[in-house]
Scaffold this motif. Structure first.
Motif, PDB file in Angstrom:
ATOM      1  N   THR A 155       0.944  -1.193  -0.034  1.00 31.96           N
ATOM      2  CA  THR A 155       0.033  -0.035   0.166  1.00 31.96           C
ATOM      3  C   THR A 155       0.854   1.230   0.048  1.00 31.96           C
ATOM      4  OG1 THR A 155      -1.682  -1.180   1.355  1.00 31.96           O
ATOM      5  CG2 THR A 155      -1.709   1.241   1.204  1.00 31.96           C
ATOM      6  N   MET A 156       0.473   2.271  -0.884  1.00 36.90           N
ATOM      7  CA  MET A 156       1.583   3.612  -1.013  1.00 36.90           C
ATOM      8  C   MET A 156       0.621   4.615  -0.378  1.00 36.90           C
ATOM      9  SD  MET A 156       2.607   3.194  -4.984  1.00 36.90           S
ATOM     10  CE  MET A 156       0.884   3.218  -5.571  1.00 36.90           C
ATOM     11  N   GLU A 157       1.429   5.533   0.458  1.00 38.39           N
ATOM     12  CA  GLU A 157       0.458   6.609   0.809  1.00 38.39           C
ATOM     13  C   GLU A 157       0.174   7.267  -0.072  1.00 38.39           C
ATOM     14  OE1 GLU A 157       3.010   8.362   3.874  1.00 38.39           O
ATOM     15  OE2 GLU A 157       3.491   6.524   4.901  1.00 38.39           O
ATOM     16  N   MET A 158       0.837   7.832  -0.908  1.00 38.25           N
ATOM     17  CA  MET A 158       0.547   8.725  -2.112  1.00 38.25           C
ATOM     18  C   MET A 158      -0.181   8.228  -3.290  1.00 38.25           C
ATOM     19  SD  MET A 158       1.228  11.818  -0.985  1.00 38.25           S
ATOM     20  CE  MET A 158       1.251  12.915  -2.474  1.00 38.25           C
ATOM     21  N   ASN A 204      -3.645   3.307  -4.670  1.00 34.58           N
ATOM     22  CA  ASN A 204      -2.704   3.096  -3.606  1.00 34.58           C
ATOM     23  C   ASN A 204      -1.889   1.825  -3.489  1.00 34.58           C
ATOM     24  OD1 ASN A 204      -5.055   4.904  -2.466  1.00 34.58           O
ATOM     25  ND2 ASN A 204      -3.119   5.517  -1.772  1.00 34.58           N
TER      26      ASN A 204
END
Length: 280
Positions: A137-140, A165
């Motif tokens: 999972t990516m924050e941005m 994300n």
């Protein structure tokens, strides 16, 4: 009636004009070319964007096969063999299909690349390799679907896929070490028979130093017992140097090997020369 004819003519004039209108594509095509070790890797795909939509689990459903992009299925090609999850992908082009899930994606490398989207009938025998990639999972958030080739090293890299994300990565390896070792061994061992043959052939055709051409062609023949084309060149060089006996001997050897190989062209060439030199 006149109005109908006028309308038809107006439509005929307007239609070609409309066909020439150019506008941006909603999912533009993209192409990545990356050198990985000694292997050329190319990815071709189309890039849809979020545009305010929920992607994972909605636009891209979980548990269903996805073309991995938009329009025609995504394709990846390798200039050499590559390895993914213990499976060897022969040099060539593959379709990349995925089955996204909440915690992992199944990534498939499919030998049939002629599909618009996913295949109508899935053929498991066409799966050259499969990899289960953990979802990160990516924050941005990433607005536009993106494929990358990252984590480069001499013997491989990671094929990455990012959207919204979600990031998943598929590591692959390429035979750089084996290719480099083979190259080193070949160079250190000196010229091959083909190298000697090519050099002798050039000297013969260009009328350069025939003594040197003779040394090279003799070396080539000594390294290749069944190379009738090399023996043929040897006979021609000998003949051009005035060594008729040597030319006849080389032509007879070339003829015998060409007959065994069932190569009619070289059989005729040698027979014609032997007749010319009075040996038949």
């Amino acid at each position: 009636m006149k109005k109908i004819i006028y309308f038809a003519l107006a439509f005929a004039v307007c239609t070609p004009m409309l066909a020439q209108i150019q506008s941006p594509q909603p999912s533009p095509a993209a192409k990545i070319e990356q050198q990985v070790g000694l292997t050329e890797v190319t990815v071709e795909y189309s890039r849809p964007s979020m545009r305010g939509r929920t992607i994972m689990g909605n636009l891209v459903p979980f548990g269903k096969m996805w073309r991995t992009g938009a329009n025609q299925n995504t394709m990846i090609s390798f200039s050499t063999d590559a390895t993914i999850a213990g499976s060897t992908l022969k040099a060539g082009k593959y379709a990349v299909f995925t089955k996204p899930g909440e915690s992992s994606w199944d990534v498939y490398f499919y030998t049939d690349t002629n599909n618009w989207g996913t295949p109508q009938e899935w053929d498991e025998s066409k799966v050259a390799a499969k990899y289960t990639a953990e979802v990160m999972t990516m924050e941005m958030p990433v607005e536009t679907f993106t494929i990358t080739i990252d984590d480069l090293h001499n013997n491989g890299a990671t094929l990455g896929m990012l959207w919204e994300n979600t990031y998943v990565g598929v590591p692959f390896t390429v035979p750089s070490k084996e290719m480099t070792m083979k190259s080193i061994e070949s160079v250190m061992a000196g010229p091959s028979g083909n190298d000697y043959f090519a050099a002798a052939s050039y000297y013969y055709q260009e009328g350069e130093d025939l003594e040197q051409a003779k040394k090279w062609v003799d070396k080539a023949v000594s390294m290749n017992d069944n190379a009738f084309w090399m023996m043929r060149l040897q006979s021609l060089i000998y003949a051009k140097m005035g060594d008729k006996k040597g030319a006849i001997e080389a032509a007879k050897k070339s003829l015998a090997v060409a007959k065994a190989a069932k190569n009619a062209d070289y059989v005729k060439l040698n027979e014609d020369s032997l007749k010319e030199w009075g040996a038949m």
